[in-house]
Design an enzyme around this catalytic site. Structure first.
Site, short mmCIF file in Angstrom:
data_model
loop_
_atom_site.label_atom_id
_atom_site.label_comp_id
_atom_site.label_asym_id
_atom_site.label_seq_id
_atom_site.Cartn_x
_atom_site.Cartn_y
_atom_site.Cartn_z
N SER A 61 15.04 -7.33 2.71
CA SER A 61 15.82 -7.14 3.94
C SER A 61 16.17 -5.66 4.04
O SER A 61 15.34 -4.79 3.83
CB SER A 61 17.06 -8.05 3.91
OG SER A 61 17.86 -7.86 5.05
N TYR B 87 15.01 -3.39 14.97
CA TYR B 87 14.79 -3.40 13.52
C TYR B 87 15.93 -4.17 12.84
O TYR B 87 15.70 -5.04 12.00
CB TYR B 87 14.71 -1.98 12.98
CG TYR B 87 14.61 -1.93 11.48
CD1 TYR B 87 13.42 -2.22 10.83
CD2 TYR B 87 15.73 -1.61 10.70
CE1 TYR B 87 13.32 -2.20 9.44
CE2 TYR B 87 15.64 -1.58 9.31
CZ TYR B 87 14.44 -1.88 8.69
OH TYR B 87 14.37 -1.85 7.31
N SER C 291 0.81 -1.22 0.00
CA SER C 291 0.00 0.00 0.00
C SER C 291 0.84 1.26 0.00
O SER C 291 0.32 2.36 -0.24
CB SER C 291 -0.94 0.02 1.21
OG SER C 291 -0.18 0.00 2.42
N LYS D 116 15.98 -7.81 10.62
CA LYS D 116 16.50 -7.96 9.27
C LYS D 116 17.69 -8.92 9.23
O LYS D 116 17.88 -9.64 8.24
CB LYS D 116 16.88 -6.58 8.71
CG LYS D 116 15.69 -5.65 8.50
CD LYS D 116 14.64 -6.27 7.56
CE LYS D 116 13.53 -5.31 7.24
NZ LYS D 116 12.53 -5.87 6.30
#
Length: 280
Positions: free
Chosen positions: A139, A153, A18, A157
């Site tokens: 990633s 975060y 989106s 990843k």
């Protein structure tokens, strides 16, 4: 995965489509003739038909098993197959490790890592039955270089990187290919949507350092690359007969930093990173 299949015969699922990188990828591939299904938590289910050259948007919450299964089942019933899965859905939290609650950490991993795992688990039986397929995990260069005050975060990843490497080997006998894209800083809504941990307050011992680091990070993001660069790279990967384990895209100095991490002595690289982020 044979690349002789024409774009209009290639069915692509892109999560988190989106906005940002996901939207750029979905729009680009749809314009190029691919049959694209994009997902977001707020899209309708069942989805509305899409005009030619635009992706079909359907509801999927990657943190919910049933939501993921329902969306994948719908795509297979509608299109008859599933050729490419792009795991892009994700978000970022910021704050010191000490200030990050277990609940906040779980929320980060639930979307960015377990969301990828859920979608892979739902798509792999379809691809095995077909004898071919391609999974592209989005990633980050933050999954190669740990980002201060974005530790969770980066952890999410780094986990995606490990999952991708192992999955490549596991599914190779079934004709399925797996790779990941490591974007550097991009000009997207990711910056404004980043969530600060609740304990990030003026009273936090880390406050002054965290603010300086985040100022540098946000400046780099707002002056970073465009998500369309990721979309162009994604199409090149889809057309490749033998995708590499990973691809990097974004500002040249950030891609160079990822290379230098593997070359420079660890203490020297850490010193340079601290200087860059203005950490004493």
């Amino acid at each position: 995965m044979p690349r002789s299949r024409r774009p209009e015969e290639t069915v692509v699922l892109i999560t988190g489509a989106s906005s940002g990188i996901g939207k750029a990828c979905a729009d680009h591939l749809a314009r190029r003739g691919y049959r694209v299904f994009g997902t977001s938590r707020r899209a309708p289910f069942p989805p509305a038909p899409a005009p030619p050259g635009q992706p079909v948007m359907l509801q999927m919450d990657v943190t919910q098993d049933e939501s993921v299964r329902r969306a994948v089942d719908f795509i297979v019933q509608e299109a008859g197959r599933l050729d490419v899965v792009v795991n892009n859905a994700g978000f970022g939290i910021a704050g010191a490790v000490e200030d990050t609650s277990i609940e906040e950490a779980k929320s980060q991993l639930e979307t960015n890592f377990f969301g990828v795992l859920r979608v892979c688990r739902a798509a792999l039986p379809v691809m095995r039955a077909q004898g071919e397929g391609l999974i592209v995990n989005i990633s980050s260069l933050g999954g190669v270089i740990a980002l201060p005050f974005q530790a969770l975060y980066s952890a999410s990843k780094f986990a995606v990187e490990g999952l991708t490497e192992a999955l490549r080997l596991e599914v190779r006998p079934f004709g399925i290919q797996v790779t990941c894209i490591e974007p550097g800083d991009m000009r997207t809504g990711f910056t404004d949507q980043r969530v600060r941990v609740a304990a990030w307050t003026p009273e936090s011992a880390y406050g002054p350092y965290a603010e300086r680091v985040l100022q540098v990070a946000e400046h780099d993001e707002r002056s970073g690359g465009t998500p369309e660069a990721v979309a162009v790279l994604l199409e090149r990967i889809i057309r490749s007969s033998n995708p590499a384990p990973r691809y990097r895209v974004g500002p040249a100095f950030q891609r160079l930093a990822a290379i230098l991490k593997g070359v420079l002595p660890a203490r020297l690289f850490e010193w340079a990173l601290a200087k860059y982020y203005r950490i004493p």
